[in-house]
Design a protein around this motif. Structure first.
Motif, PDB file in Angstrom:
ATOM      1  N   GLY A  63       8.462  -7.041   1.417  1.00  0.00           N
ATOM      2  CA  GLY A  63       8.200  -6.769   2.822  1.00  0.00           C
ATOM      3  C   GLY A  63       7.030  -7.585   3.332  1.00  0.00           C
ATOM      4  O   GLY A  63       6.371  -8.293   2.570  1.00  0.00           O
ATOM      5  N   LEU A  64       6.775  -7.479   4.628  1.00  0.00           N
ATOM      6  CA  LEU A  64       5.657  -8.192   5.230  1.00  0.00           C
ATOM      7  C   LEU A  64       4.358  -7.414   5.024  1.00  0.00           C
ATOM      8  O   LEU A  64       4.334  -6.191   5.130  1.00  0.00           O
ATOM      9  N   GLN A  91       4.538 -12.868   3.756  1.00  0.00           N
ATOM     10  CA  GLN A  91       5.660 -12.327   2.990  1.00  0.00           C
ATOM     11  C   GLN A  91       5.846 -13.131   1.716  1.00  0.00           C
ATOM     12  O   GLN A  91       6.049 -14.348   1.776  1.00  0.00           O
ATOM     13  N   LEU A 149       5.476 -17.084   2.815  1.00  0.00           N
ATOM     14  CA  LEU A 149       5.987 -17.261   4.175  1.00  0.00           C
ATOM     15  C   LEU A 149       5.065 -16.500   5.128  1.00  0.00           C
ATOM     16  O   LEU A 149       4.772 -15.321   4.890  1.00  0.00           O
TER      17      LEU A 149
END
Lengths: 113, 114
Positions: free
Chosen positions: B43-44, B38, B88
């Motif tokens: 968004g992921l 991320q 992340l």
């Protein structure tokens, strides 16, 4: 972020107001999910739906509601009963028969003051 | 209940050095494991998955992950880090049953210094 759209990207509301976050997908996926993301806590599941007109509570459903009237759409309402609504909200989809990876939208950052 | 743990809140590495982001899991049955990345306010993005087969899984952007059943680990690796890898990273495991739910770790912030 593929064929999943979330709107708006940023949302500001006063405490005590309900607010609805949009999630739309054109991937023809059956299952849709709503997550909440807070710093240091990862993603927590709010609600999910595996088929139109059906949905289930996730781990933190209190203060939230959803509907699934169309395959493409899974809106999330953050109600005034949600004690700490300020967060980043993510919508995701997956399709049965796949290897179960989920595809995420770009997210909506909700700030309630 | 299925769970994953990411023991490091942050990993710092110099550009060009190899990187490892750790993940351990606890499942009943065979694990379905995933890594996502991320970037800020996004968004992921799916990186890779382990379902079955080879223990070394290759994914997007030069990342790979090693599944180790005896150590119940699924560490993410890259031979040479880039500053643009700073983000992340989340490990996830599929929950059992027919719901296709994913259980996510708390995330590890990777910081790659130039």
């Amino acid at each position: 972020d593929g064929g999943i759209t979330q709107s708006p990207k940023y949302l500001f509301r006063k405490e005590g107001q309900n607010v609805t976050l949009s999630c739309e997908q054109n991937l023809n996926h059956d299952a849709m999910y709503w997550y909440r993301q807070d710093p240091g806590q990862g993603l927590r599941l709010i609600y999910y739906s595996q088929i139109v007109n059906d949905f289930q509570k996730g781990d933190i459903a209190e203060g939230y509601s959803v509907s699934r009237e169309k395959k493409e759409s899974f809106p999330l309402t953050v109600t005034s009963a949600q004690k700490n609504p300020t967060a980043f909200y993510l919508c995701a989809t997956t399709t049965p028969g796949s290897s179960y990876e989920q595809y995420f939208g770009p997210g909506t950052r909700l700030t309630v003051t | 209940a299925q769970s994953v743990a990411q023991p490091e809140d942050q990993v710092n590495v110099a550009e060009g050095n190899p990187l490892t982001v750790k993940c351990t899991y606890s499942v009943s049955g065979n694990p379905y494991l995933f890594w996502y990345v991320q970037y800020p306010n996004r968004g992921l993005q799916f990186l890779l998955k382990y379902i079955t087969g080879d223990n070394l899984v290759k994914g997007s952007y030069g990342f790979e992950a090693e599944f180790n059943k005896s150590q119940t680990s699924f560490h993410l690796k890259k031979p040479s880090a880039l500053v643009s890898d700073s983000a992340l990273y989340f490990c996830a495991v599929r929950d059992g049953g027919a719901t296709n739910k994913l259980i996510f770790g708390t995330g590890t912030l990777l910081a790659v210094q130039p």
